[in-house]
Design a protein around this motif. Sequence first.
Motif, PDB file in Angstrom:
ATOM      1  N   ASP A   1     -46.309 -25.931  20.065  1.00 51.03           N
ATOM      2  CA  ASP A   1     -45.078 -25.952  19.266  1.00 51.03           C
ATOM      3  C   ASP A   1     -44.296 -24.656  19.451  1.00 51.03           C
ATOM      4  OD1 ASP A   1     -45.709 -28.459  18.277  1.00 51.03           O
ATOM      5  OD2 ASP A   1     -46.629 -27.666  16.440  1.00 51.03           O
ATOM      6  N   MET A   2     -45.006 -23.538  19.484  1.00 52.34           N
ATOM      7  CA  MET A   2     -44.359 -22.243  19.652  1.00 52.34           C
ATOM      8  C   MET A   2     -43.675 -22.148  21.023  1.00 52.34           C
ATOM      9  SD  MET A   2     -45.952 -18.555  18.561  1.00 52.34           S
ATOM     10  CE  MET A   2     -47.534 -19.289  18.470  1.00 52.34           C
ATOM     11  N   LEU A   3     -44.349 -22.611  22.052  1.00 52.70           N
ATOM     12  CA  LEU A   3     -43.756 -22.581  23.388  1.00 52.70           C
ATOM     13  C   LEU A   3     -42.535 -23.499  23.478  1.00 52.70           C
ATOM     14  CD1 LEU A   3     -46.966 -22.490  25.627  1.00 52.70           C
ATOM     15  CD2 LEU A   3     -45.393 -20.607  25.100  1.00 52.70           C
ATOM     16  N   ALA A   4     -42.589 -24.632  22.806  1.00 56.07           N
ATOM     17  CA  ALA A   4     -41.437 -25.539  22.773  1.00 56.07           C
ATOM     18  C   ALA A   4     -40.253 -24.878  22.064  1.00 56.07           C
ATOM     19  CB  ALA A   4     -41.806 -26.850  22.096  1.00 56.07           C
ATOM     20  N   GLU A   5     -40.516 -24.161  20.983  1.00 58.44           N
ATOM     21  CA  GLU A   5     -39.456 -23.445  20.261  1.00 58.44           C
ATOM     22  C   GLU A   5     -38.847 -22.352  21.134  1.00 58.44           C
ATOM     23  OE1 GLU A   5     -38.084 -24.073  17.323  1.00 58.44           O
ATOM     24  OE2 GLU A   5     -39.422 -25.747  16.872  1.00 58.44           O
ATOM     25  N   ILE A   6     -39.691 -21.644  21.886  1.00 61.33           N
ATOM     26  CA  ILE A   6     -39.196 -20.607  22.802  1.00 61.33           C
ATOM     27  C   ILE A   6     -38.303 -21.236  23.862  1.00 61.33           C
ATOM     28  CG2 ILE A   6     -39.891 -18.987  24.626  1.00 61.33           C
ATOM     29  CD1 ILE A   6     -42.307 -18.267  22.838  1.00 61.33           C
ATOM     30  N   ARG A   7     -38.731 -22.349  24.438  1.00 60.70           N
ATOM     31  CA  ARG A   7     -37.907 -23.027  25.449  1.00 60.70           C
ATOM     32  C   ARG A   7     -36.567 -23.466  24.863  1.00 60.70           C
ATOM     33  NH1 ARG A   7     -43.071 -24.843  27.116  1.00 60.70           N
ATOM     34  NH2 ARG A   7     -42.931 -26.670  25.787  1.00 60.70           N
ATOM     35  N   ASP A   8     -36.577 -23.992  23.646  1.00 59.15           N
ATOM     36  CA  ASP A   8     -35.327 -24.408  22.997  1.00 59.15           C
ATOM     37  C   ASP A   8     -34.410 -23.207  22.759  1.00 59.15           C
ATOM     38  OD1 ASP A   8     -36.148 -27.030  22.965  1.00 59.15           O
ATOM     39  OD2 ASP A   8     -36.708 -27.035  20.835  1.00 59.15           O
ATOM     40  N   ALA A   9     -34.970 -22.114  22.277  1.00 57.88           N
ATOM     41  CA  ALA A   9     -34.174 -20.906  22.035  1.00 57.88           C
ATOM     42  C   ALA A   9     -33.592 -20.387  23.349  1.00 57.88           C
ATOM     43  CB  ALA A   9     -35.022 -19.831  21.356  1.00 57.88           C
ATOM     44  N   ASN A  10     -34.394 -20.381  24.407  1.00 53.23           N
ATOM     45  CA  ASN A  10     -33.909 -19.934  25.710  1.00 53.23           C
ATOM     46  C   ASN A  10     -32.766 -20.809  26.209  1.00 53.23           C
ATOM     47  OD1 ASN A  10     -35.716 -17.796  25.921  1.00 53.23           O
ATOM     48  ND2 ASN A  10     -37.189 -18.949  27.151  1.00 53.23           N
ATOM     49  N   LEU A  11     -32.922 -22.114  26.089  1.00 52.45           N
ATOM     50  CA  LEU A  11     -31.882 -23.032  26.552  1.00 52.45           C
ATOM     51  C   LEU A  11     -30.592 -22.831  25.761  1.00 52.45           C
ATOM     52  CD1 LEU A  11     -31.005 -25.316  28.409  1.00 52.45           C
ATOM     53  CD2 LEU A  11     -31.971 -26.936  26.754  1.00 52.45           C
TER      54      LEU A  11
END
Length: 105
Positions: free
Chosen positions: A5-15
């Motif tokens: 979940d944390m990695l998915a949130e990081i990817r969303d923030a990056n995008l």
Amino acid sequence: MNIDDMLAEIRDANLNYLMLAQQLIRADKPAAIFRLGIDVQIADLLESLSNAQVLKLASNNMMLTRFRFDDSAILGMLTNYTKDRALGHSHAAILMAGQSVEELV
């Protein structure tokens, strides 16, 4: 929150960051350079990224952004709500504008 979940949130923030950065740069490059705290070469690179490249870069498992300031005084000016909030924000912007890009990296 688990690691996936944390990695998915990081990817969303990056995008979100990359898409906003491209919009800002394309609309007004000098203002975007100031607001994003980046140099001209990075702005040019971000502006030229294709959608596929943006998605690939956003999929990195590290945050692409970071705080632009290490000074608690600037953070205090941005977060403390005083009588003249706009003046505090303006003062913080002036202090951050005085920092060179090399200090931010």
